[in-house]
Design an enzyme around this catalytic site. Structure first.
Site, PDB file in Angstrom:
ATOM      1  N   SER A 143       0.827  -1.197   0.000  1.00  0.00           N
ATOM      2  CA  SER A 143       0.000   0.000   0.000  1.00  0.00           C
ATOM      3  C   SER A 143       0.867   1.256   0.000  1.00  0.00           C
ATOM      4  CB  SER A 143      -0.852  -0.030   1.274  1.00  0.00           C
ATOM      5  OG  SER A 143      -1.433   1.218   1.522  1.00  0.00           O
ATOM      6  N   TYR A 162      -2.197  -1.187  10.851  1.00  0.00           N
ATOM      7  CA  TYR A 162      -2.400  -1.745   9.505  1.00  0.00           C
ATOM      8  C   TYR A 162      -1.198  -1.415   8.612  1.00  0.00           C
ATOM      9  CZ  TYR A 162      -3.812  -1.861   4.637  1.00  0.00           C
ATOM     10  OH  TYR A 162      -3.825  -2.081   3.278  1.00  0.00           O
ATOM     11  N   LYS A 197       1.893  -3.869   6.835  1.00  0.00           N
ATOM     12  CA  LYS A 197       2.305  -3.914   5.418  1.00  0.00           C
ATOM     13  C   LYS A 197       3.822  -3.732   5.310  1.00  0.00           C
ATOM     14  CE  LYS A 197      -1.576  -4.674   3.556  1.00  0.00           C
ATOM     15  NZ  LYS A 197      -1.825  -5.946   2.877  1.00  0.00           N
TER      16      LYS A 197
HETATM   17  P1  NAD Z   1     -10.974  -7.163   1.137  1.00  0.00           P
HETATM   18  O1  NAD Z   1     -11.221  -7.132   2.593  1.00  0.00           O
HETATM   19  O2  NAD Z   1     -12.121  -6.978   0.224  1.00  0.00           O
HETATM   20  O3  NAD Z   1     -10.229  -8.526   0.740  1.00  0.00           O
HETATM   21  C1  NAD Z   1      -9.383  -9.212   1.617  1.00  0.00           C
HETATM   22  C2  NAD Z   1      -9.838 -10.664   1.634  1.00  0.00           C
HETATM   23  O4  NAD Z   1      -8.980 -11.424   2.493  1.00  0.00           O
HETATM   24  C3  NAD Z   1     -11.256 -10.839   2.163  1.00  0.00           C
HETATM   25  O5  NAD Z   1     -12.001 -11.613   1.239  1.00  0.00           O
HETATM   26  C4  NAD Z   1     -11.079 -11.569   3.496  1.00  0.00           C
HETATM   27  O6  NAD Z   1     -12.166 -12.428   3.762  1.00  0.00           O
HETATM   28  C5  NAD Z   1      -9.766 -12.319   3.255  1.00  0.00           C
HETATM   29  N1  NAD Z   1      -8.992 -12.645   4.460  1.00  0.00           N
HETATM   30  C6  NAD Z   1      -8.593 -11.798   5.447  1.00  0.00           C
HETATM   31  N2  NAD Z   1      -7.883 -12.475   6.375  1.00  0.00           N
HETATM   32  C7  NAD Z   1      -7.832 -13.766   5.968  1.00  0.00           C
HETATM   33  C8  NAD Z   1      -7.250 -14.959   6.501  1.00  0.00           C
HETATM   34  N3  NAD Z   1      -6.610 -14.953   7.675  1.00  0.00           N
HETATM   35  N4  NAD Z   1      -7.385 -16.109   5.815  1.00  0.00           N
HETATM   36  C9  NAD Z   1      -8.050 -16.138   4.643  1.00  0.00           C
HETATM   37  N5  NAD Z   1      -8.631 -15.045   4.095  1.00  0.00           N
HETATM   38  C10 NAD Z   1      -8.525 -13.880   4.752  1.00  0.00           C
HETATM   39  O7  NAD Z   1      -9.833  -6.084   0.826  1.00  0.00           O
HETATM   40  P2  NAD Z   1      -9.325  -5.507  -0.567  1.00  0.00           P
HETATM   41  O8  NAD Z   1      -9.703  -4.081  -0.629  1.00  0.00           O
HETATM   42  O9  NAD Z   1      -9.680  -6.408  -1.670  1.00  0.00           O
HETATM   43  O10 NAD Z   1      -7.754  -5.549  -0.294  1.00  0.00           O
HETATM   44  C11 NAD Z   1      -6.962  -6.636  -0.713  1.00  0.00           C
HETATM   45  C12 NAD Z   1      -5.531  -6.397  -0.268  1.00  0.00           C
HETATM   46  O11 NAD Z   1      -5.061  -5.171  -0.812  1.00  0.00           O
HETATM   47  C13 NAD Z   1      -5.351  -6.281   1.237  1.00  0.00           C
HETATM   48  O12 NAD Z   1      -4.130  -6.896   1.589  1.00  0.00           O
HETATM   49  C14 NAD Z   1      -5.261  -4.790   1.465  1.00  0.00           C
HETATM   50  O13 NAD Z   1      -4.512  -4.490   2.612  1.00  0.00           O
HETATM   51  C15 NAD Z   1      -4.543  -4.344   0.213  1.00  0.00           C
HETATM   52  N6  NAD Z   1      -4.789  -2.938  -0.141  1.00  0.00           N
HETATM   53  C16 NAD Z   1      -6.077  -2.512  -0.312  1.00  0.00           C
HETATM   54  C17 NAD Z   1      -6.311  -1.176  -0.652  1.00  0.00           C
HETATM   55  C18 NAD Z   1      -7.717  -0.651  -0.810  1.00  0.00           C
HETATM   56  O14 NAD Z   1      -7.899   0.572  -0.795  1.00  0.00           O
HETATM   57  N7  NAD Z   1      -8.738  -1.494  -0.969  1.00  0.00           N
HETATM   58  C19 NAD Z   1      -5.234  -0.292  -0.837  1.00  0.00           C
HETATM   59  C20 NAD Z   1      -3.933  -0.783  -0.656  1.00  0.00           C
HETATM   60  C21 NAD Z   1      -3.732  -2.112  -0.320  1.00  0.00           C
HETATM   61  C1  WQD Z   2      -9.900   9.370   0.692  1.00  0.00           C
HETATM   62  C2  WQD Z   2     -10.175  10.821   1.004  1.00  0.00           C
HETATM   63  C3  WQD Z   2     -10.616  11.292   3.333  1.00  0.00           C
HETATM   64  C4  WQD Z   2     -14.367   9.128   3.633  1.00  0.00           C
HETATM   65  C5  WQD Z   2      -7.076   4.515   2.828  1.00  0.00           C
HETATM   66  C6  WQD Z   2      -5.972   3.853   3.608  1.00  0.00           C
HETATM   67  C7  WQD Z   2      -4.856   3.451   2.699  1.00  0.00           C
HETATM   68  C8  WQD Z   2      -5.369   2.597   1.541  1.00  0.00           C
HETATM   69  C9  WQD Z   2      -6.547   3.235   0.855  1.00  0.00           C
HETATM   70  C10 WQD Z   2      -5.117   0.301   2.161  1.00  0.00           C
HETATM   71  C11 WQD Z   2      -9.507  11.291   2.287  1.00  0.00           C
HETATM   72  C12 WQD Z   2     -11.821  11.594   2.469  1.00  0.00           C
HETATM   73  C13 WQD Z   2     -13.200   9.679   3.157  1.00  0.00           C
HETATM   74  C14 WQD Z   2     -15.435   9.987   3.982  1.00  0.00           C
HETATM   75  C15 WQD Z   2     -14.102  11.877   3.316  1.00  0.00           C
HETATM   76  N1  WQD Z   2      -5.835   1.321   1.995  1.00  0.00           N
HETATM   77  N2  WQD Z   2     -13.069  11.023   2.993  1.00  0.00           N
HETATM   78  N3  WQD Z   2     -15.263  11.333   3.789  1.00  0.00           N
HETATM   79  O1  WQD Z   2      -7.518   7.559   3.508  1.00  0.00           O
HETATM   80  O2  WQD Z   2      -6.540   7.886   1.189  1.00  0.00           O
HETATM   81  O3  WQD Z   2      -6.554   5.659   2.191  1.00  0.00           O
HETATM   82  O4  WQD Z   2      -7.533   3.608   1.807  1.00  0.00           O
HETATM   83  O5  WQD Z   2      -3.942   0.191   2.089  1.00  0.00           O
HETATM   84  O6  WQD Z   2      -3.926   2.755   3.456  1.00  0.00           O
HETATM   85  O7  WQD Z   2      -5.494   4.773   4.566  1.00  0.00           O
HETATM   86  O8  WQD Z   2      -8.697   6.643   1.458  1.00  0.00           O
HETATM   87  O9  WQD Z   2     -11.041   6.508   0.750  1.00  0.00           O
HETATM   88  O10 WQD Z   2     -10.517   6.582   3.220  1.00  0.00           O
HETATM   89  O11 WQD Z   2     -10.172   8.610   1.853  1.00  0.00           O
HETATM   90  O12 WQD Z   2     -13.998  13.093   3.175  1.00  0.00           O
HETATM   91  O13 WQD Z   2     -16.493   9.537   4.435  1.00  0.00           O
HETATM   92  O14 WQD Z   2     -11.582  10.981   1.232  1.00  0.00           O
HETATM   93  O15 WQD Z   2     -10.452  12.279   4.298  1.00  0.00           O
HETATM   94  O16 WQD Z   2      -9.095  12.602   2.068  1.00  0.00           O
HETATM   95  P1  WQD Z   2      -7.292   7.044   2.156  1.00  0.00           P
HETATM   96  P2  WQD Z   2     -10.178   7.006   1.843  1.00  0.00           P
END
Ligand code: NAD
Ligand code: WQD
Length: 341
Positions: free
Chosen positions: A125, A150, A154
């Protein structure tokens, strides 16, 4: 046909990536404990592609079960999405986050080693750049201070993968640092389905638009940005999914890697919260009522990716526009007002 193990493949990014992998001719094995997802996503991916997935409802913290899966399939590579991912929740439940995200990864790496599987792509991330980094973020920048358990989990997994790659030479690791994935598959059949009140901007906006929530709280309008609201690098989840396929193809071609390869996956262009609201309203011709509230603790004013390394090495760049992200988010939400349930 090569077999890929996708952990967390029923989740938001995992289900879209599973679809892209199937379309590219990979056989996909999904392991997910469904703690934040639904089997319906896998069912729909199979329906959309006309191909089947081998699905195991297994928690990665139970390594005997993982071992059985590796005995049943010859796995060429792993894409490791499974993790808990809610930043705010991780501050309240740090142990749960370290326990889940680290134990799962350690078990997975151990079982991979025992079964001669040497290729892994990790979901990292932009949060690993921490609070001090100056955007655009570049892969060679040093880690910053993690702003949450979190984010720390990572960073720790990246460190583990890097140390193991350097020590073993036979392990091939890619860490993909995502910026802000949004949108949904263009069919509207799969998308992001938060179990509780959405913490992220895009699902909150679409739930306001569909009438499930009254209004959006915009967290702060006094940031040092053009319109005072925070700026982020939003990318379409299907572009992100395709980035995983390219990274996997690249990884499977490497003879040896002396260190973990890291790629940012973002567009390189930031948009503010107000610009996102406006884009959603314009694309879908629907109003999103909002109020400006206090800043959310820990939010950085602005960050975005330098995505040039992924373009040079993987041949990846985003193809879908901001308007497309808004149209696809809304199609998914409209067709599935209650998500997968
Ligand atoms: P998500 O929660 O939709 O998907 C994660 C999946 O992992 C879920 O289906 C959950 O059931 C499964 N899971 C969690 N712990 C588990 C375990 N112990 N055993 C088996 N399954 C397990 O999340 P996502 O948004 O699809 O994110 C996927 C990955 O990408 C995550 O590692 C997240 O940290 C990373 N990531 C997400 C974002 C984002 O904004 N969505 C941004 C950066 C990184
Ligand atoms: C985006 C912008 C909020 C909700 C997070 C994690 C990051 C990554 C992605 C996993 C910000 C604003 C949000 C709301 C708002 N995940 N906002 N009202 O914070 O950039 O990143 O998700 O790795 O690690 O920190 O994403 O979608 O939460 O927010 O005004 O109800 O929207 O303040 O500026 P963020 P976000």
């Amino acid at each position: 046909m090569k077999t890929v193990l996708v952990t967390g493949g029923a989740g938001y990014i995992g289900s879209h990536t599973t679809l892209s992998l199937l379309e590219k001719g990979f056989h996909v094995v999904v392991v997910d404990n469904l703690c934040n997802s639904s089997y319906e996503a896998i069912y729909r991916v199979q329906k959309l592609t006309g191909k089947s997935v081998d699905f195991y409802e297994v928690d990665l913290r139970h390594s005997e079960k993982l071992q059985e899966i590796f005995k049943q399939h010859v796995i060429s590579g792993v894409i490791h999405f499974a993790a808990l991912k809610a930043v705010g929740e991780s501050m309240e439940l740090p142990f749960a986050y370290y326990q889940n995200n680290l134990t799962s990864t350690l078990n997975l790496l151990e079982v991979m080693q025992q079964n001669d599987c040497h290729n892994i792509i990790f979901s990292s991330s932009a949060t690993v750049y921490g609070e001090e980094a100056i955007p655009p973020y570049q892969e060679q920048m040093k880690y910053g201070t993690p702003s949450s358990p979190y984010g720390a989990s990572k960073m720790m997994v990246e460190r583990i993968l890097q140390d193991m790659t350097v020590a073993s030479k036979s392990l091939h690791c890619v860490s993909l640092r995502y910026f802000n994935p949004i949108g949904a598959h263009e069919s509207g059949e799969i998308g992001e389905d938060p179990k509780n009140v959405p913490q992220n901007l895009m699902p909150f906006i679409s739930q306001v638009a569909v009438g499930k929530r009254d209004q959006l709280n915009v967290f702060g309008s006094d940031f040092p940005t053009d319109d005072g609201t925070c700026e982020r690098d939003y990318l379409h989840v299907m572009d992100l999914a395709e980035g995983h396929v390219l990274a996997l193809e690249w990884l499977l071609k490497q003879e040896s890697l002396s260190e973990m390869a890291v790629f940012n996956l973002g567009t390189g262009t930031p948009y503010s919260v107000l610009q996102i609201i406006q884009a959603f309203e314009n694309a879908n011709n629907i109003q999103v009522p909002y109020v400006i509230t206090e800043r959310r603790k820990g939010d950085l004013p602005a960050f975005w990716a330098d995505a040039s390394k992924a373009k040079t090495h993987l041949g990846w760049e985003t193809k879908r526009s901001l308007e497309q992200m808004m149209l696809d988010t809304w199609r998914w939400q409209m067709q599935n007002p209650n998500g997968f349930s």
